[in-house]
Write an enzyme that holds these catalytic residues in place. Structure first.
Site, PDB file in Angstrom:
ATOM      1  N   LYS A 117       1.199  -1.363  -0.121  1.00 26.21           N
ATOM      2  CA  LYS A 117      -0.002   0.406  -0.315  1.00 26.21           C
ATOM      3  C   LYS A 117       0.773   1.411   0.343  1.00 26.21           C
ATOM      4  CE  LYS A 117      -4.541  -2.029   2.287  1.00 26.21           C
ATOM      5  NZ  LYS A 117      -5.025  -2.087   2.651  1.00 26.21           N
ATOM      6  N   ARG A 148      -2.177 -10.239   5.736  1.00 32.11           N
ATOM      7  CA  ARG A 148      -2.687 -10.513   4.499  1.00 32.11           C
ATOM      8  C   ARG A 148      -1.955  -9.591   3.657  1.00 32.11           C
ATOM      9  NH1 ARG A 148      -5.760  -7.564   0.916  1.00 32.11           N
ATOM     10  NH2 ARG A 148      -7.461  -8.293  -0.123  1.00 32.11           N
TER      11      ARG A 148
END
Length: 275
Positions: A218, A253
């Site tokens: 991200k 994750r």
């Protein structure tokens, strides 16, 4: 010992679990198109299993900023063959990344174990899962209109959201061991807030539930490590997830699953020897 329970699968909260990301989309921010073909997606799931991944998170819709929302019918059309094949051909726990109750219901009937809702579980979604024993991953979706920073305590905000959702779950008969909370790194948070969430999972924990950290590739990683292709953010992702695991996260994750599994195992080994 506390555990995360998902449709007959038991995850004792005494080690770090790895959830591998499997996007069957043409437009996800990092890997869109790689596994859009069902056969390629199933091969990737089997590869994850061989690497030691615990859960595969299958998504049929991109949630990147600016992405175009598709219908529940179109989402399930992308996912159905993959969900059925992965459920039948691997021992992985299967998670479904969806905010559509109709997709959740179909996926659970097709063999899925977990519903992962990035919008935080609406009343309709609670109703979709209440008569099952699936696991429920509830993400804090953030508020993109409240990025003032300093005007709120992000840890208090997210923890209060988790407490409200745990109470809602109880109203629908969903017991706490079926709940896993995700603070939603990258969703409606400032850079500083994202780092604060990664650094303080222990402050977010709701007793009797699990906690997931999902910072893979991200922008918060790029902002610290340098801009570049998302696929080059592996080391930064591993560092963020390892820190969170050491600070109390139960699950991470990740896109880069081999690195994630190795890092989780090493973090767990080191933690055992901390004095």
């Amino acid at each position: 010992m506390e555990e995360f329970f998902a449709a007959g699968r038991h995850f004792p909260l005494n080690r770090t679990y790895v959830m591998g990301i499997l996007n069957v989309t043409p437009d996800s921010f990092s890997d869109g198109g790689l596994y859009f073909d069902p056969e390629a997606a199933v091969r990737r799931a089997k590869e994850m299993e061989a690497q030691g991944v615990d859960i595969v998170d299958i998504g049929g819709q991109s949630t990147r900023p600016g992405s175009t929302r598709i219908s529940a019918e179109a989402e399930w059309a992308r996912m159905e063959a993959v969900v059925r094949a992965v459920s039948a051909e691997t021992q992985l726990a299967v998670s479904i990344d969806t905010f559509y109750p109709a997709v959740a219901e179909k996926a659970l009937k097709a063999g899925a174990h977990i519903i992962n809702d990035v919008t935080g579980f609406s009343a309709e979604m609670w109703r979709a899962v209440q008569d099952t024993d699936c696991g429920c991953i509830v993400m804090h979706p953030g508020d993109p209109d409240d990025l003032s920073g300093g005007a709120r305590d992000i840890l208090e905000t997210v923890r209060a959201f988790f407490e409200r959702k745990a109470a809602q779950a109880a109203q629908y008969g969903v017991e706490r061991r079926r709940l896993c909370f995700d603070p939603g790194v990258g969703f409606g948070k400032t850079h500083a807030e994202n780092l604060e969430l990664i650094a303080n999972p222990d402050a977010l924990r709701v007793p009797g539930t699990a906690l997931l950290m999902a910072a893979s590739r991200k922008r918060v990683i790029a902002a610290v490590c340098g801009e570049g292709p998302a696929a080059e953010r592996v080391a930064g992702t591993v560092a963020a997830h390892t820190a969170s695991a050491l600070f109390g996260a139960d699950m991470v994750r990740a896109h880069d699953t081999l690195a994630a599994v190795q890092a989780a195992r090493m973090a767990d080994a080191v933690r055992k020897y901390r004095r």
